[in-house]
Design a protein around this motif. Structure first.
Motif, PDB file in Angstrom:
ATOM      1  N   VAL A  96       0.863  -1.192   0.000  1.00  0.00           N
ATOM      2  CA  VAL A  96       0.000   0.000   0.000  1.00  0.00           C
ATOM      3  C   VAL A  96       0.891   1.231   0.000  1.00  0.00           C
ATOM      4  O   VAL A  96       1.829   1.339   0.801  1.00  0.00           O
ATOM      5  CB  VAL A  96      -0.921   0.008   1.232  1.00  0.00           C
ATOM      6  N   TRP A  97       0.603   2.164  -0.901  1.00  0.00           N
ATOM      7  CA  TRP A  97       1.337   3.430  -0.972  1.00  0.00           C
ATOM      8  C   TRP A  97       0.412   4.560  -0.559  1.00  0.00           C
ATOM      9  O   TRP A  97      -0.647   4.778  -1.142  1.00  0.00           O
ATOM     10  CB  TRP A  97       1.867   3.670  -2.376  1.00  0.00           C
ATOM     11  N   HIS A  98       0.807   5.294   0.490  1.00  0.00           N
ATOM     12  CA  HIS A  98       0.037   6.411   1.026  1.00  0.00           C
ATOM     13  C   HIS A  98       0.851   7.685   0.831  1.00  0.00           C
ATOM     14  O   HIS A  98       1.930   7.828   1.408  1.00  0.00           O
ATOM     15  CB  HIS A  98      -0.241   6.179   2.515  1.00  0.00           C
ATOM     16  N   PHE A  99       0.327   8.599   0.032  1.00  0.00           N
ATOM     17  CA  PHE A  99       1.067   9.808  -0.348  1.00  0.00           C
ATOM     18  C   PHE A  99       0.365  11.040   0.200  1.00  0.00           C
ATOM     19  O   PHE A  99      -0.842  11.203   0.060  1.00  0.00           O
ATOM     20  CB  PHE A  99       1.158   9.892  -1.865  1.00  0.00           C
ATOM     21  N   LYS A 100       1.162  11.917   0.839  1.00  0.00           N
ATOM     22  CA  LYS A 100       0.617  13.161   1.374  1.00  0.00           C
ATOM     23  C   LYS A 100       1.112  14.372   0.582  1.00  0.00           C
ATOM     24  O   LYS A 100       0.345  15.130   0.033  1.00  0.00           O
ATOM     25  CB  LYS A 100       1.016  13.267   2.858  1.00  0.00           C
ATOM     26  N   GLU A 101       2.442  14.570   0.539  1.00  0.00           N
ATOM     27  CA  GLU A 101       2.985  15.805  -0.037  1.00  0.00           C
ATOM     28  C   GLU A 101       4.326  15.518  -0.708  1.00  0.00           C
ATOM     29  O   GLU A 101       5.196  14.882  -0.090  1.00  0.00           O
ATOM     30  CB  GLU A 101       3.178  16.824   1.091  1.00  0.00           C
ATOM     31  N   GLY A 102       4.527  16.006  -1.908  1.00  0.00           N
ATOM     32  CA  GLY A 102       3.580  16.596  -2.800  1.00  0.00           C
ATOM     33  C   GLY A 102       4.074  16.271  -4.226  1.00  0.00           C
ATOM     34  O   GLY A 102       5.274  16.242  -4.519  1.00  0.00           O
ATOM     35  N   PRO A 103       3.171  16.061  -5.148  1.00  0.00           N
ATOM     36  CA  PRO A 103       3.526  15.667  -6.514  1.00  0.00           C
ATOM     37  C   PRO A 103       4.383  16.693  -7.247  1.00  0.00           C
ATOM     38  O   PRO A 103       5.269  16.332  -8.023  1.00  0.00           O
ATOM     39  CB  PRO A 103       2.163  15.500  -7.193  1.00  0.00           C
ATOM     40  N   PHE A 104       4.147  17.964  -6.992  1.00  0.00           N
ATOM     41  CA  PHE A 104       4.896  18.991  -7.706  1.00  0.00           C
ATOM     42  C   PHE A 104       6.352  19.046  -7.233  1.00  0.00           C
ATOM     43  O   PHE A 104       7.250  19.376  -8.008  1.00  0.00           O
ATOM     44  CB  PHE A 104       4.206  20.345  -7.534  1.00  0.00           C
ATOM     45  N   ILE A 105       6.586  18.711  -5.961  1.00  0.00           N
ATOM     46  CA  ILE A 105       7.963  18.653  -5.471  1.00  0.00           C
ATOM     47  C   ILE A 105       8.692  17.471  -6.105  1.00  0.00           C
ATOM     48  O   ILE A 105       9.875  17.559  -6.434  1.00  0.00           O
ATOM     49  CB  ILE A 105       7.994  18.549  -3.935  1.00  0.00           C
ATOM     50  N   CYS A 106       7.982  16.350  -6.290  1.00  0.00           N
ATOM     51  CA  CYS A 106       8.603  15.197  -6.947  1.00  0.00           C
ATOM     52  C   CYS A 106       9.025  15.539  -8.378  1.00  0.00           C
ATOM     53  O   CYS A 106      10.076  15.088  -8.858  1.00  0.00           O
ATOM     54  CB  CYS A 106       7.650  14.002  -6.939  1.00  0.00           C
ATOM     55  N   MET A 107       8.209  16.337  -9.060  1.00  0.00           N
ATOM     56  CA  MET A 107       8.610  16.797 -10.393  1.00  0.00           C
ATOM     57  C   MET A 107       9.892  17.613 -10.302  1.00  0.00           C
ATOM     58  O   MET A 107      10.847  17.409 -11.052  1.00  0.00           O
ATOM     59  CB  MET A 107       7.502  17.654 -11.006  1.00  0.00           C
ATOM     60  N   GLU A 108       9.918  18.525  -9.338  1.00  0.00           N
ATOM     61  CA  GLU A 108      11.068  19.422  -9.177  1.00  0.00           C
ATOM     62  C   GLU A 108      12.326  18.651  -8.799  1.00  0.00           C
ATOM     63  O   GLU A 108      13.426  18.967  -9.282  1.00  0.00           O
ATOM     64  CB  GLU A 108      10.741  20.448  -8.094  1.00  0.00           C
TER      65      GLU A 108
END
Length: 617
Positions: free
Chosen positions: A340-352
């Protein structure tokens, strides 16, 4: 008896220690003894110092585990035979006349209890005494041997050497300065003070670096005091929960961010918890050994074998962008174990940060997917079409606190005495400009800003806001979870992030402000506070949707309109009653039954196709 005893504390510094030792051997004053205290190093420090032990002046003592700087130095002091004691951390350097100059300074000043040399620092700078912004460093000091001892880990862990020891010596006598630069405080990333100081260091990087097993009393010179011993005493004291007949073995992977003790709600339902943690945490990335106990850590250097040994029923990986690379590595190495993968913060930082491909893999290949908000789930469906429909999904804010912190009684409203409105912002005043504070003040609305460390990062904002509204901006220290209800319930309302959404109802245009559920939402809910945020009509905003559904928000377009709402006593009391009645929704414990049911669904539905896809990828 030698003229000077030199105490060398060392931990994981085998690549530095020879340079330090050679600088001691080159001293113009050669009547010294050296006591090396190896504070539980697991590198090749022992081999590095072995040749130096042929010198009768050198003694090497290895402690079985890291006990902290204070304890290591006290071990050295207990073995020191000379009337004067100097320090040479294994990553620092003496220049030729260092010991001689310090001895002469003490001899010339009978009233002095401490001598201090000038020091080179930060590669090419120097100071005749104190380095600006730092306490006196070990390498530059010598003192007379006496009964005083360093504070140890059981008392406090701090980078403030003045607090740990020098302050005691100042009470006993003067400080004699040599006036000459005769040593070097070597600058590198693993210096103890850097590991301790937020935002790059902090309590979690410190725990990992020094492999601390027990709760800490921790206070760096740039952060808030943290007393885990007192904070988690009740949680540690209660008996462990017996495993339920159908209890799951859950392996927590990554980091737990804020409110890490929430996972105890799983243990309290009879599930067995293990931990496997990322290795480069930020100060707010909670990792093990966890100070509240009940979670058994796996050895990181052989985690694959450890997973095979414990045979978990489920891997529950989380939570923020820092954990993505390691969670991805575990995902791809554990085909056959429901993940199980639980994600909080943040997709835009992962791009960066360049970890976007790993983040997408985590969502694509996980057997169960968890999202911090429904809006986040739907946004990821625009990234990977059908993501939320192909495997089990669950929406749950990742930072929810444990119910234990919600059990206090509410305090009396400040406004009932002052007649003016009092609002609170716990943490950064996001979107509240100094001019906004001034407009609030003009209408008799006060703003109480909590978080002394955060205030240090907002000094310019505070100065401007105070200049505009000197009587209506109030600064307060950080408040621990145990005092949330008592402290924050005194206010009429609390601020969520104040921002104008620009997505116009189009999900692809949503940014992090739109998708996020701020961690402070649960803090305000604990205290029963109506939550202030911009109205943002027609926009997709996760916190707005939740607040409207539960009837717990105060929405505004203008400051004048907000002030009017806050003075509508009956309406505000109704909102406050709504928040108080639904506080449990903002605790992790409330969601555990549904979460465990979700876990069981994931376990039952985990398919060979999922494992094959992970293995192939």
């Amino acid at each position: 008896m030698p003229q000077a005893s030199v105490v060398m504390p060392t931990f994981q510094q085998s690549r530095f220690i020879r340079r330090a030792l050679d600088s001691l051997l080159a001293q113009s004053l050669d009547d010294w003894e050296l006591i090396i205290i190896d504070d539980g190093s697991q590198d090749d420090t022992g081999s590095a110092v072995l040749p130096y032990q042929e010198d009768a002046r050198v003694r090497y003592v290895r402690l079985p585990r890291n006990g902290g700087l204070g304890a290591a130095l006290n071990q050295g002091l207990a073995r020191a035979r000379a009337p004067r004691v100097a320090y040479l951390p294994s990553d620092d350097v003496y220049y030729r006349d260092h010991l001689l100059a310090l001895c002469q300074a003490l001899d010339a000043n009978p009233r002095a209890s401490l001598a201090c040399a000038g020091v080179r620092h930060h590669y090419n700078r120097s100071a005749d005494g104190h380095i600006a912004g730092y306490p006196l460093q070990l390498v530059q000091c010598m003192h007379r041997q006496g009964s005083e001892r360093w504070l140890e880990r059981s008392q406090i862990e701090s980078d403030d050497l003045e607090r740990l020891f020098w302050g005691k010596l100042r009470l006993a006598g003067d400080v004699a300065y040599t006036g000459h630069v005769t040593c070097e405080w070597v600058d590198h990333p693993h210096q103890r003070h850097k590991v301790m100081q937020e935002p790059v260091g902090g309590i979690n990087p410190f725990r990992l670096r020094y492999r601390v097993q027990e709760p800490l009393r921790f206070h760096s010179t740039v952060g808030n005091a943290i007393d885990e011993v007192a904070h988690y005493a009740a949680m540690r004291a209660r008996p462990a929960t017996a495993s339920a007949p159908d209890g799951l073995k859950i392996l927590l992977v990554g980091e737990l961010a804020y409110n890490a003790e929430r996972v105890l709600a799983l243990e309290e339902q009879g599930h067995t918890l293990y931990g496997l943690w990322m290795q480069e945490p930020y100060w707010y990335n909670s990792i093990g050994p966890l100070p509240f106990g009940r979670v058994t850590d796996l050895a990181h250097d052989q985690w694959r074998e450890e997973i095979a040994r414990i045979k978990p029923d489920l891997i529950y990986a989380q939570l923020n962008w820092q954990a993505v690379p390691f969670a991805h590595e575990v995902l791809m190495s554990t085909a056959g174990i429901p993940f199980v993968w639980h994600f909080k913060e943040g997709p835009f930082i992962c791009m960066e940060k360049g970890t976007w491909p790993q983040l997408i893999d985590l969502f694509r290949y996980a057997d169960g997917r968890m999202f911090a908000s429904a809006e986040m789930r739907d946004w990821f469906d625009t990234v990977v079409p059908g993501l939320s429909h192909t495997r089990p999904c669950f929406v749950l804010d990742g930072d929810l606190p444990k119910k234990d912190w919600f059990e206090q009684s509410a305090g009396e409203l400040l406004s009932s005495c002052s007649g003016e409105i009092h609002t609170v912002v716990p943490g950064r005043p996001m979107g509240l400009h100094p001019q906004t504070v001034a407009e609030l003040a003009q209408r008799g609305v006060h703003l109480h800003f909590y978080g002394d460390f955060t205030q240090g990062q907002w000094r310019e904002w505070i100065a401007k806001a105070r200049a505009l509204a000197p009587a209506h901006l109030h600064l307060h220290a950080n408040v621990e979870q145990a005092r949330w209800v008592q402290e924050f319930s005194r206010y009429d309302a609390g601020w969520l992030h104040a921002f104008v959404s620009e997505n116009h109802g189009e999900l692809r245009r949503a940014n992090w402000d739109d998708l996020n559920i701020p961690a402070r939402m649960a803090t305000l809910a604990a205290a029963g506070l109506p939550m202030i945020q911009r109205a943002n009509p027609g926009a997709i905003v996760a916190s707005q949707t939740l607040a409207r559904e539960l009837g717990i928000g105060v929405f505004y377009d203008t400051v004048a309109g907000l002030a009017h709402q806050l003075r509508e006593r009956s309406a505000m009391e109704a909102v406050r009653a709504n928040v108080w009645a639904q506080r449990a929704l903002f605790t992790f414990d409330h969601h555990v039954p549904d979460l465990v049911a979700f876990f069981r669904t994931v376990i039952a539905s985990a398919s060979g196709a999922s494992s094959s896809a992970r293995s192939a990828a």
